[in-house]
Design an enzyme around this catalytic site. Sequence first.
Site, PDB file in Angstrom:
ATOM      1  N   CYS A   5      68.276  66.870 -74.502  1.00 34.54           N
ATOM      2  CA  CYS A   5      67.753  68.163 -74.056  1.00 34.54           C
ATOM      3  C   CYS A   5      67.581  68.135 -72.534  1.00 34.54           C
ATOM      4  O   CYS A   5      67.560  67.060 -71.916  1.00 34.54           O
ATOM      5  CB  CYS A   5      66.415  68.450 -74.733  1.00 34.54           C
ATOM      6  SG  CYS A   5      66.557  69.032 -76.438  1.00 34.54           S
ATOM      7  N   ASN A  21      80.936  63.444 -84.073  1.00 30.24           N
ATOM      8  CA  ASN A  21      80.306  63.047 -85.327  1.00 30.24           C
ATOM      9  C   ASN A  21      79.148  64.007 -85.572  1.00 30.24           C
ATOM     10  O   ASN A  21      78.206  64.059 -84.772  1.00 30.24           O
ATOM     11  CB  ASN A  21      79.760  61.623 -85.258  1.00 30.24           C
ATOM     12  CG  ASN A  21      80.840  60.591 -85.059  1.00 30.24           C
ATOM     13  OD1 ASN A  21      81.950  60.737 -85.559  1.00 30.24           O
ATOM     14  ND2 ASN A  21      80.537  59.528 -84.329  1.00 30.24           N
ATOM     15  N   HIS A  44      76.447  67.487 -79.840  1.00 28.43           N
ATOM     16  CA  HIS A  44      77.187  66.741 -78.831  1.00 28.43           C
ATOM     17  C   HIS A  44      78.407  66.081 -79.453  1.00 28.43           C
ATOM     18  O   HIS A  44      78.487  65.876 -80.662  1.00 28.43           O
ATOM     19  CB  HIS A  44      76.308  65.673 -78.174  1.00 28.43           C
ATOM     20  CG  HIS A  44      75.985  64.513 -79.073  1.00 28.43           C
ATOM     21  ND1 HIS A  44      75.076  64.592 -80.105  1.00 28.43           N
ATOM     22  CD2 HIS A  44      76.461  63.233 -79.109  1.00 28.43           C
ATOM     23  CE1 HIS A  44      74.988  63.427 -80.724  1.00 28.43           C
ATOM     24  NE2 HIS A  44      75.826  62.589 -80.149  1.00 28.43           N
TER      25      HIS A  44
END
Length: 316
Positions: free
Chosen positions: A35, A136, A149
């Site tokens: 973040c 992933n 991500h």
Amino acid sequence: MSELRWHPFLREWVITATHRQERTFFPPDDYCPLCPTRSAEVPTEIPRDDYEIAVFENRFPSLCIPPPEPTIEPSNVADVRASAGICEVVCYSSSHTATLADLSVDQVRRLVRVWKERYLRLSAIPGIEYVYIFENKGKEIGVTLSHPHGQIYAYPFVPRVIQNRLDAEREHSLSTGRRLIDDWIADEIADGRRIVYETPRWICIVPLFARYPYEVHVAPKFGASDMRALDDAALDGLADAVQTVARKYDRLFGFSMPYIMSVFQFHADYSGLVVEFTPPYRTADKLKYLAGSEAGCGVFINDTLPEETAEELRLL
């Protein structure tokens, strides 16, 4: 400690990276390292109070430049090399709860342009042999951070699975004068049953040879070998295609579908760019595990028919 060790029976490199045992494992939502940094007292990996997309080197890399010296000497049959390479993290959004499926169209278009930029830059580094862009998604895949991500690995070698693909593509080109991916797409279009989504320039398919029940391949219909060939219109088309697949997955069972998304590309006339999604679910409450045949011999057993799963996804 990280190094490359040669597997003489499988003829592939294995990366040992013991420091990765210490990597962050599902921190609380209010202390996510991906973040933005919104307080100097609680810094994150991204020293800004907001961002659109962020790219940085992984804190727990399997590969790095300069690499550490190997801790062991090669044996008579197994070589040992330094783990020279690069591992990057690509944060899709500053929103902690976002996914590829629910990002704005403009944000996904930015993301695929970042993929292209990083691919070009990393591919140009001396010693880098293959650049792999992937995501992933989900605990079922083994993700340890829930913030949206992906990652990029720049390897100092061509991985064995990739080399097998390239060998097949090269052999097909030499024997037919055509590209394997073009002939495959032509076959799928002629059949039609396994097409999930199609535009004038991109196609999404559950392939005839799918190994996972809801595996989808996204490919260009205009002969691109890698992202160098993608202009702005093509990049926008790629963004639309990958997000469409991600959204269909989320509608399939009514929850945010985990998956591995792999961008396979190689700068050679005989090779073809393809983005592959491999989600682990075979039903809403059953996972596709890699058991004896798959993990031991690499022979996948698909519990479903690609023609049927493609129809399910196409209608969503």
